[in-house]
Design a protein around this motif. Structure first.
Motif, PDB file in Angstrom:
ATOM      1  N   LEU A 122      -8.471  10.912 -18.256  1.00 29.23           N
ATOM      2  CA  LEU A 122      -8.450  12.116 -19.084  1.00 29.23           C
ATOM      3  C   LEU A 122      -8.100  13.370 -18.299  1.00 29.23           C
ATOM      4  CD1 LEU A 122     -11.487  11.650 -21.508  1.00 29.23           C
ATOM      5  CD2 LEU A 122      -9.055  11.581 -22.061  1.00 29.23           C
ATOM      6  N   ASN A 123      -8.110  13.319 -16.962  1.00 33.94           N
ATOM      7  CA  ASN A 123      -7.785  14.487 -16.128  1.00 33.94           C
ATOM      8  C   ASN A 123      -8.668  15.694 -16.471  1.00 33.94           C
ATOM      9  OD1 ASN A 123      -5.757  13.192 -14.678  1.00 33.94           O
ATOM     10  ND2 ASN A 123      -4.190  13.700 -16.201  1.00 33.94           N
ATOM     11  N   ILE A 124      -9.977  15.469 -16.409  1.00 32.20           N
ATOM     12  CA  ILE A 124     -10.927  16.541 -16.714  1.00 32.20           C
ATOM     13  C   ILE A 124     -11.089  17.423 -15.488  1.00 32.20           C
ATOM     14  CG2 ILE A 124     -13.301  17.051 -17.399  1.00 32.20           C
ATOM     15  CD1 ILE A 124     -13.326  14.359 -18.837  1.00 32.20           C
ATOM     16  N   LYS A 125     -10.971  18.748 -15.685  1.00 31.09           N
ATOM     17  CA  LYS A 125     -11.116  19.688 -14.582  1.00 31.09           C
ATOM     18  C   LYS A 125     -12.566  19.710 -14.093  1.00 31.09           C
ATOM     19  CE  LYS A 125      -6.842  21.027 -14.993  1.00 31.09           C
ATOM     20  NZ  LYS A 125      -5.841  20.708 -13.974  1.00 31.09           N
ATOM     21  N   GLU A 176     -11.645  15.541 -24.190  1.00 31.34           N
ATOM     22  CA  GLU A 176     -12.028  16.159 -22.918  1.00 31.34           C
ATOM     23  C   GLU A 176     -13.448  16.709 -22.981  1.00 31.34           C
ATOM     24  OE1 GLU A 176      -9.064  19.039 -22.152  1.00 31.34           O
ATOM     25  OE2 GLU A 176      -7.597  17.596 -21.356  1.00 31.34           O
ATOM     26  N   GLU A 177     -13.831  17.237 -24.134  1.00 31.86           N
ATOM     27  CA  GLU A 177     -15.196  17.742 -24.280  1.00 31.86           C
ATOM     28  C   GLU A 177     -16.212  16.597 -24.165  1.00 31.86           C
ATOM     29  OE1 GLU A 177     -18.287  20.296 -24.627  1.00 31.86           O
ATOM     30  OE2 GLU A 177     -16.162  20.778 -24.356  1.00 31.86           O
ATOM     31  N   LYS A 178     -15.898  15.461 -24.795  1.00 32.75           N
ATOM     32  CA  LYS A 178     -16.799  14.315 -24.669  1.00 32.75           C
ATOM     33  C   LYS A 178     -16.844  13.820 -23.227  1.00 32.75           C
ATOM     34  CE  LYS A 178     -16.935  12.369 -29.301  1.00 32.75           C
ATOM     35  NZ  LYS A 178     -16.801  11.139 -30.108  1.00 32.75           N
ATOM     36  N   GLY A 179     -15.704  13.834 -22.571  1.00 29.07           N
ATOM     37  CA  GLY A 179     -15.687  13.426 -21.175  1.00 29.07           C
ATOM     38  C   GLY A 179     -16.501  14.350 -20.293  1.00 29.07           C
ATOM     39  N   ARG A 180     -16.450  15.661 -20.548  1.00 32.60           N
ATOM     40  CA  ARG A 180     -17.264  16.610 -19.777  1.00 32.60           C
ATOM     41  C   ARG A 180     -18.749  16.387 -20.016  1.00 32.60           C
ATOM     42  NH1 ARG A 180     -12.915  20.239 -20.736  1.00 32.60           N
ATOM     43  NH2 ARG A 180     -13.831  20.834 -22.728  1.00 32.60           N
ATOM     44  N   GLN A 181     -19.098  16.056 -21.269  1.00 35.61           N
ATOM     45  CA  GLN A 181     -20.511  15.773 -21.548  1.00 35.61           C
ATOM     46  C   GLN A 181     -20.993  14.555 -20.755  1.00 35.61           C
ATOM     47  OE1 GLN A 181     -20.861  15.366 -25.781  1.00 35.61           O
ATOM     48  NE2 GLN A 181     -20.324  17.516 -26.198  1.00 35.61           N
ATOM     49  N   ASN A 212     -13.932  17.314 -12.256  1.00 41.58           N
ATOM     50  CA  ASN A 212     -14.456  15.966 -12.044  1.00 41.58           C
ATOM     51  C   ASN A 212     -14.528  15.690 -10.540  1.00 41.58           C
ATOM     52  OD1 ASN A 212     -15.228  13.324 -12.165  1.00 41.58           O
ATOM     53  ND2 ASN A 212     -13.367  12.590 -13.201  1.00 41.58           N
ATOM     54  N   LYS A 213     -15.720  15.505 -10.040  1.00 42.29           N
ATOM     55  CA  LYS A 213     -15.904  15.300  -8.601  1.00 42.29           C
ATOM     56  C   LYS A 213     -15.270  14.004  -8.122  1.00 42.29           C
ATOM     57  CE  LYS A 213     -20.275  17.889  -8.384  1.00 42.29           C
ATOM     58  NZ  LYS A 213     -21.712  17.812  -8.026  1.00 42.29           N
ATOM     59  N   SER A 214     -15.263  12.985  -8.976  1.00 42.61           N
ATOM     60  CA  SER A 214     -14.714  11.694  -8.570  1.00 42.61           C
ATOM     61  C   SER A 214     -13.204  11.613  -8.770  1.00 42.61           C
ATOM     62  CB  SER A 214     -15.386  10.560  -9.359  1.00 42.61           C
ATOM     63  OG  SER A 214     -15.193  10.744 -10.749  1.00 42.61           O
ATOM     64  N   GLY A 215     -12.599  12.631  -9.372  1.00 46.08           N
ATOM     65  CA  GLY A 215     -11.163  12.614  -9.595  1.00 46.08           C
ATOM     66  C   GLY A 215     -10.777  11.512 -10.561  1.00 46.08           C
ATOM     67  N   ASN A 216      -9.749  10.751 -10.219  1.00 43.79           N
ATOM     68  CA  ASN A 216      -9.323   9.631 -11.058  1.00 43.79           C
ATOM     69  C   ASN A 216      -9.768   8.291 -10.485  1.00 43.79           C
ATOM     70  OD1 ASN A 216      -7.692   9.711  -8.848  1.00 43.79           O
ATOM     71  ND2 ASN A 216      -5.784   9.288  -9.952  1.00 43.79           N
ATOM     72  N   LYS A 222      -2.753   5.305 -18.858  1.00 41.99           N
ATOM     73  CA  LYS A 222      -2.873   6.758 -18.758  1.00 41.99           C
ATOM     74  C   LYS A 222      -1.625   7.447 -19.303  1.00 41.99           C
ATOM     75  CE  LYS A 222      -3.832  10.347 -15.307  1.00 41.99           C
ATOM     76  NZ  LYS A 222      -4.130  10.584 -13.874  1.00 41.99           N
ATOM     77  N   GLU A 223      -0.451   6.909 -19.018  1.00 44.23           N
ATOM     78  CA  GLU A 223       0.790   7.519 -19.495  1.00 44.23           C
ATOM     79  C   GLU A 223       0.869   7.490 -21.010  1.00 44.23           C
ATOM     80  OE1 GLU A 223       0.539   5.241 -17.209  1.00 44.23           O
ATOM     81  OE2 GLU A 223       1.093   6.315 -15.365  1.00 44.23           O
ATOM     82  N   ASP A 224       0.489   6.344 -21.612  1.00 44.28           N
ATOM     83  CA  ASP A 224       0.551   6.249 -23.072  1.00 44.28           C
ATOM     84  C   ASP A 224      -0.431   7.207 -23.730  1.00 44.28           C
ATOM     85  OD1 ASP A 224       2.483   4.317 -22.870  1.00 44.28           O
ATOM     86  OD2 ASP A 224       1.075   2.637 -22.969  1.00 44.28           O
TER      87      ASP A 224
END
Length: 645
Positions: free
Chosen positions: A379-382, A425-430, A384-388, A407-409
């Motif tokens: 998701l490329n969340i800003k 992205e909001e769910k990922g940040r949560q 994110n300490k672990s990155g991808n 990821k591309e699709d």
């Protein structure tokens, strides 16, 4: 239509050749005959009311359908097949079923019916084999009937090739007669077994014809069966990976026995449970909307159960189902490991997976159907300490069926759905906040990035507007340039009309000016500007020099300017007078140059060449000025005359 057509093709020739069978079951045959005729008639009525496609539109109007059918060849064929030839029974007798031979004209209808059934059946290969067997049966049946009729013509039992004498009770029954003839024909067509050698010419001709037909029959059987086997193999290769190629590769590279066993078990699992791994290749020939509907009906229930996609709009889910790729993992196989770079997320369709520690023994959780994982890394969340990177070890407990989404699709699909992208992205940040792997400054950086993107988009829109304006200005500049060229050509033409009235002295200079064209006039303007600047500089220097020089130069300049003003006031009414005035001005300038104090004869001799060059330049400049003034005065006079008129 299959039943009445096949009935007529089988029974008419049977009753014609086997008279005993025709007479013994005559009421049954007559009943079936007229039932087939009724079905022929009903088929014609249905055909009249059957719609057809015209430029992709289904035509249902009865008048159009009737007109089209009555003017077609099929109507003529159907009509001929229903002619009442049964009245010929009164001529040839009731035991002459050959009078109904016109019923065989409906064979194209049988072909159409079989072709439509082949496209609609779920087992097309089995149907092809069945259709081939029906054709072969009818062919052998006709040959058996003709063989019995030829034996009756030659004489039963006359030789070993014909049917045995029916005086023998063993060959007198009706069933024995038909079965023996059918067996004899099958032996000929299949070239299997020893058939008696013919003795008569009729027998030889019959055998030659049968052998030629047998070659075609054998070729058709082999070809059709080969096509069926090939299509079955192609179907297996498309549905499942080619196991034989993989086995050959493993043997050539001496792969360990344990790994080969795991691969064999994986293939066996796919074949036993009918797991299809190449769905996209199978459905590639279908249109996009049909592929979408199939994928929605197959995968949407699974995708809609995923919590991260439950509140997304349906159009987004329809786009995502086309991107899902099925994968099967064997027992004990790791789907992903902690620290690996994540390129896809996974959705569990069937099976169980365990979240294990680095030692591979401790289990933190068990994931089941409709669970998902790996979404954080794509998701490329800003912030994110672990990155991808993967944050856990996932291992399959048994055989697990998963859907992977790259990821591309996902990025390509979310680019068209910005609201869904923000939601995911909001769910990922949560999730990252609960795990404690989200940096606080990440949100600020994201806001700044969004502002920067907004500014960039705004600048891009302004740049497009400026490019449009620039293109418009370039078009206007080009148009004005064309107009200027046309104006210069007109002025040159007007000057050319005035040439006969001017003295010979000015002809060379004007011809030179006209030959130079637009570039020459631009050069004249530059030279005039430079000359004026040089004259102004000389005046300043002379003003700082001697008083006598200033006085004489001033007188000359004032005289010249006075003459110019007078010329402007009075206008150029007589071109010859103006040319004379210009010549007088040049002579006076020369005299003033000669009378300048401080310059003796020796000085004149030393600077004679320089004076000639300067005077020539001035004369050419003054000549060009006069020509321009002449053309402007002529235009002014023409305008004044037009206004007076």
């Amino acid at each position: 239509m299959i039943f009445p057509i096949v009935y007529n093709w089988v029974i008419i020739i049977l009753r014609t050749c086997f008279t005993t069978i025709a007479v013994s079951y005559l009421p049954v045959w007559l009943t079936l005959d007229y039932m087939a005729d009724v079905m022929y008639l009903v088929d014609m009525i249905i055909t009249v009311h059957t719609g057809y496609l015209d430029q992709g539109i289904l035509i249902k109007d009865v008048l159009h359908l009737r007109k089209r059918y009555l003017h077609s060849k099929s109507f003529l064929r159907d009509l001929l097949s229903l002619l009442p030839t049964d009245f010929l029974y009164f001529v040839f007798g009731i035991q002459a079923p050959l009078v109904r031979i016109n019923r065989l004209l409906r064979i194209p209808r049988l072909t159409e019916a079989l072709d439509r059934m082949e496209t609609r059946t779920s087992s097309p290969n089995t149907f092809r084999i069945s259709k081939l067997m029906i054709y072969i049966f009818v062919l052998i049946h006709w040959n058996a009937c003709l063989y019995f009729a030829l034996s009756s013509y030659i004489g039963f039992g006359s030789d070993r090739w014909v049917y045995p004498n029916m005086t023998n009770p063993e060959f007198a029954s009706m069933r024995r007669q038909y079965f023996y003839c059918f067996w004899f024909s099958a032996q000929i067509f299949t070239t299997v077994g020893d058939t008696p050698l013919p003795k008569r010419e009729e027998e030889y001709l019959f055998m030659i014809a049968d052998l030629l037909i047998a070659v075609l029959v054998f070729a058709s059987i082999v070809g059709n069966v080969g096509n069926v086997i090939t299509s079955l193999r192609d179907r297996d290769n498309v549905f499942f990976p080619n196991h034989e190629l993989v086995k050959a590769y493993l043997r050539s590279h001496h792969i360990s026995k344990e790994l080969r066993q795991r691969i064999d078990n994986w293939y066996q699992h796919l074949h036993i449970n009918k797991k299809i791994m190449r769905e996209n290749e199978i459905l590639q020939q279908l249109p996009v909307h049909l592929r979408t509907e199939i994928a929605v009906s197959v995968h949407l229930p699974t995708l809609s159960k995923v919590t991260i996609f439950q509140s997304c709009e349906k159009s987004l889910l329809e786009e995502l189902v086309l991107k899902l790729t099925p994968q099967v993992f064997s027992p004990g196989e790791y789907v992903c490991r902690k620290g690996d770079v994540g390129h896809e997320m996974y959705i569990i369709r069937e099976g169980k997976l365990a979240v294990v520690a680095d030692d591979g023994v401790t289990e933190y959780a068990v994931l089941g159907e409709s669970n998902f994982f790996g979404e954080i890394s794509i998701l490329n969340i800003k912030g994110n300490k672990s990155g991808n990177r993967r944050t856990a070890n996932i291992r399959s407990i048994g055989y697990s069926d998963l859907f992977s989404l790259s990821k591309e699709d996902l990025t390509n699909v979310l680019s068209e759905f910005p609201a869904a992208k923000r939601h995911l992205e909001e769910k990922g940040r949560q999730i990252l906040t609960k795990m404690g792997k989200l940096e606080e400054s990440g949100e600020q950086e994201e806001v700044e990035a969004e502002k920067m993107e907004t500014k960039i988009s705004r600048l891009e829109s302004k740049l497009e507007i400026l490019q449009t304006k620039l293109a418009r200005l370039m078009m206007e500049l080009e148009s004005s340039h064309r107009k200027m060229l046309a104006r210069v050509e007109q002025l040159e033409w007007e000057v050319a009309t005035m040439e006969p009235q001017l003295p010979e002295d000015g002809e060379g200079e004007r011809e030179k000016g006209r030959s130079e064209g637009v570039g020459g006039e631009i050069g004249w303007d530059r030279e005039e500007a430079e000359g004026e600047a040089d004259e102004g500089a000389e005046v300043k220097k002379q003003g700082q020099g001697e008083d006598g020089d200033v006085t004489k130069e001033g007188d000359g300049e004032s005289t010249k300017s006075t003459r110019v003003v007078e010329g402007d006031k009075c206008g150029l009414k007589d071109p010859g007078d103006q040319v004379k005035k210009n010549e007088d001005d040049r002579e006076k300038n020369r005299e003033k140059g000669d009378d300048r104090p401080g310059k003796g004869d020796g000085a004149e001799i030393e600077h004679e060449d320089e004076k000639d060059e300067i005077s020539g330049e001035r004369e050419s400049e003054e000549g060009r000025e006069n020509v321009e003034e002449d053309s402007e005065n002529v235009e002014m006079e023409q305008k004044d005359g037009g206004q007076k008129k």
